[in-house]
Design an enzyme around this catalytic site. Structure first.
Site, mmCIF file in Angstrom:
data_model
loop_
_atom_site.group_PDB
_atom_site.id
_atom_site.type_symbol
_atom_site.label_atom_id
_atom_site.label_comp_id
_atom_site.label_asym_id
_atom_site.label_seq_id
_atom_site.Cartn_x
_atom_site.Cartn_y
_atom_site.Cartn_z
ATOM 1 N N CYS A 58 1.158 -30.509 23.370
ATOM 2 C CA CYS A 58 1.935 -30.819 22.156
ATOM 3 C C CYS A 58 3.112 -31.720 22.524
ATOM 4 C CB CYS A 58 2.442 -29.519 21.523
ATOM 5 S SG CYS A 58 3.381 -29.823 20.009
ATOM 6 N N CYS A 62 9.785 -27.831 22.265
ATOM 7 C CA CYS A 62 10.276 -26.470 21.989
ATOM 8 C C CYS A 62 10.397 -25.685 23.309
ATOM 9 C CB CYS A 62 9.325 -25.760 21.030
ATOM 10 S SG CYS A 62 8.914 -26.777 19.590
ATOM 11 N N CYS A 65 8.020 -22.760 24.251
ATOM 12 C CA CYS A 65 6.571 -22.823 23.986
ATOM 13 C C CYS A 65 5.740 -23.278 25.179
ATOM 14 C CB CYS A 65 6.312 -23.742 22.806
ATOM 15 S SG CYS A 65 4.569 -23.707 22.307
ATOM 16 N N CYS A 103 -5.040 -16.249 10.802
ATOM 17 C CA CYS A 103 -4.029 -17.298 10.970
ATOM 18 C C CYS A 103 -4.486 -18.245 12.079
ATOM 19 C CB CYS A 103 -2.699 -16.702 11.396
ATOM 20 S SG CYS A 103 -2.176 -15.330 10.378
ATOM 21 N N CYS A 135 -4.243 -18.472 6.715
ATOM 22 C CA CYS A 135 -2.943 -19.094 6.981
ATOM 23 C C CYS A 135 -3.147 -20.101 8.105
ATOM 24 C CB CYS A 135 -1.951 -18.010 7.406
ATOM 25 S SG CYS A 135 -0.293 -18.650 7.760
ATOM 26 N N CYS A 195 5.038 -18.612 5.064
ATOM 27 C CA CYS A 195 5.203 -17.678 6.171
ATOM 28 C C CYS A 195 6.200 -18.364 7.090
ATOM 29 C CB CYS A 195 3.865 -17.458 6.876
ATOM 30 S SG CYS A 195 4.052 -16.503 8.391
ATOM 31 N N ARG A 267 6.851 -9.340 9.556
ATOM 32 C CA ARG A 267 5.765 -9.151 10.535
ATOM 33 C C ARG A 267 6.300 -8.990 11.950
ATOM 34 N NH1 ARG A 267 2.825 -13.447 9.376
ATOM 35 N NH2 ARG A 267 1.807 -12.241 7.771
#
Ligand code: SAM
Ligand code: DTB
Ligand code: SF4
Length: 321
Positions: A58, A62, A65, A103, A135, A195, A267
């Site tokens: 990616c 971040c 991550c 998801c 999702c 979400c 959640r």
């Protein structure tokens, strides 16, 4: 008190949210439980299953991550976008194991129109045809892409704020808080459920946690679900050395989220496997009413399905006289 329990507000201040979060813990949990019971069936805990449909490489940076291409020391096999039929077969398996929502996450900065996005749309249609909620989390979206997802039957779009506006720059530099808010607005405009949540344990202060909740509770309507992730410190990421959050930190976050967003599904997300069934039960008492269910999250292990079956059995009613 009853009026307060039913009051849905979008005008919380950070000071108010922080004051709640700092209450004596048992007072906080007790207030959260009252709000929870006024708006939800306390036995209804949603099980959502996660699948990484495109893994790694990616372009975003971040800090938490493992999928960021910026963190070259992380050991992770990249995978290109999965085949839709295979994804739907895994959704079916998750449904048979008890999941109600499926998801799907892609390590993209943003969605690009074309064959890959069309494949994601067919995954969404396939999951909905099974009778499951669907999702996806695909990074930033343009308005027409949010509309295409809604047309395909998508239930909700996951796009996290991750942390407070004040702390955000210490975690991500390749996109802004405003970028995130715009994608969320496009999803709302297309009629999708939101979400949207974040991560605790990245070195932020208690006020940062309150500030993130204030932004979430400032949405009108509130996000339908708020994932509370406890950082999973992955080797090779800049946050690998972070100390793990305690069950009490998680409990304060969950309880405060429940009070300021009474109808939202809160959640228990990444990091759940670090907490015992008894610690998780306290979180359910404080208003958590959804979990990620299944042996893996996106790239890291989750609480084992077998352990979860035992935990939910222990939380249920007992047979016999
Ligand atoms: N690329 C998309 C995006 O960022 O919007 C979707 C996938 S991304 C992995 C989804 C969310 O997972 C992030 O927003 C973050 O909140 C959470 N996450 C990722 N790595 C994590 C970690 N190590 N610990 C806790 N949560 C994490
Ligand atoms: C969310 O808030 N947490 C999930 C889901 N949304 C996509 C992802 C957690 C990822 C944890 C790290 C990993 O497994 O890669
Ligand atoms: Fe990419 Fe999402 Fe990971 Fe950030 S959180 S590096 S955007 S996959």
């Amino acid at each position: 008190m009853l009026d307060q329990l039913n009051d849905i507000r979008s005008d919380w201040t950070v000071d108010e949210v922080e004051a709640l979060m700092r209450l004596p813990l048992l007072e906080l949990v007790s207030r959260a439980n009252m709000v929870h019971r006024a708006h939800h069936d306390p036995d209804d805990i949603q099980k959502a299953s996660l699948l990484s449909i495109k893994t790694g490489a990616c372009p975003e940076d971040c800090a938490y991550c493992p999928q960021s291409a910026h963190h070259k020391e992380v050991e992770l096999d990249r995978e290109k976008l999965m085949n839709p039929a295979h994804v739907v077969s895994l959704a079916k398996r998750a449904q048979q194991a008890g999941a109600e929502r499926f998801c799907m996450g892609a390590a993209w900065r943003q969605v690009r129109d074309g064959e890959e996005f069309d494949n994601v749309l067919s995954m969404v249609r396939g999951v909905r045809d099974l009778g499951m909620e669907a999702c996806v989390t695909l990074g930033m979206l343009k308005p027409h892409q949010a509309e295409a997802l809604a047309q395909a039957g998508l239930t909700a779009y996951n796009h996290n704020l991750d942390t407070s506006p004040e702390f955000y720059g210490k975690i991500i530099t390749t996109r802004t808080y405003q970028d995130r808010l715009e994608t969320l607005a496009h999803c709302r405009d297309a009629g999708l459920d939101l979400c949207c949540g974040g991560i605790i344990g990245m070195g932020e202060s208690l006020r940062d946690r309150a500030s993130m909740l204030q932004v979430l509770a400032g949405f009108d309507p509130h996000p339908e679900s708020v994932p509370v992730n406890a950082l999973v410190p992955v080797e090779g990421t800049p946050l690998e050395g972070q100390q793990k959050v305690t069950a009490f930190d998680l409990l304060r976050m969950v309880a405060t989220a429940r009070i300021v967003m009474p109808k939202t599904r809160v959640r228990l997300s990444a990091g759940r496997s670090d907490f015992s069934p008894a610690e998780q039960a306290l979180c359910f008492l404080a208003g958590a009413n959804s979990v990620f269910y299944g042996d893996v999250l996106l790239t890291t292990p989750n609480a084992g399905t077998g352990d979860d079956v035992d935990m939910f059995a222990a939380l249920g009613a007992l047979d016999g006289a």
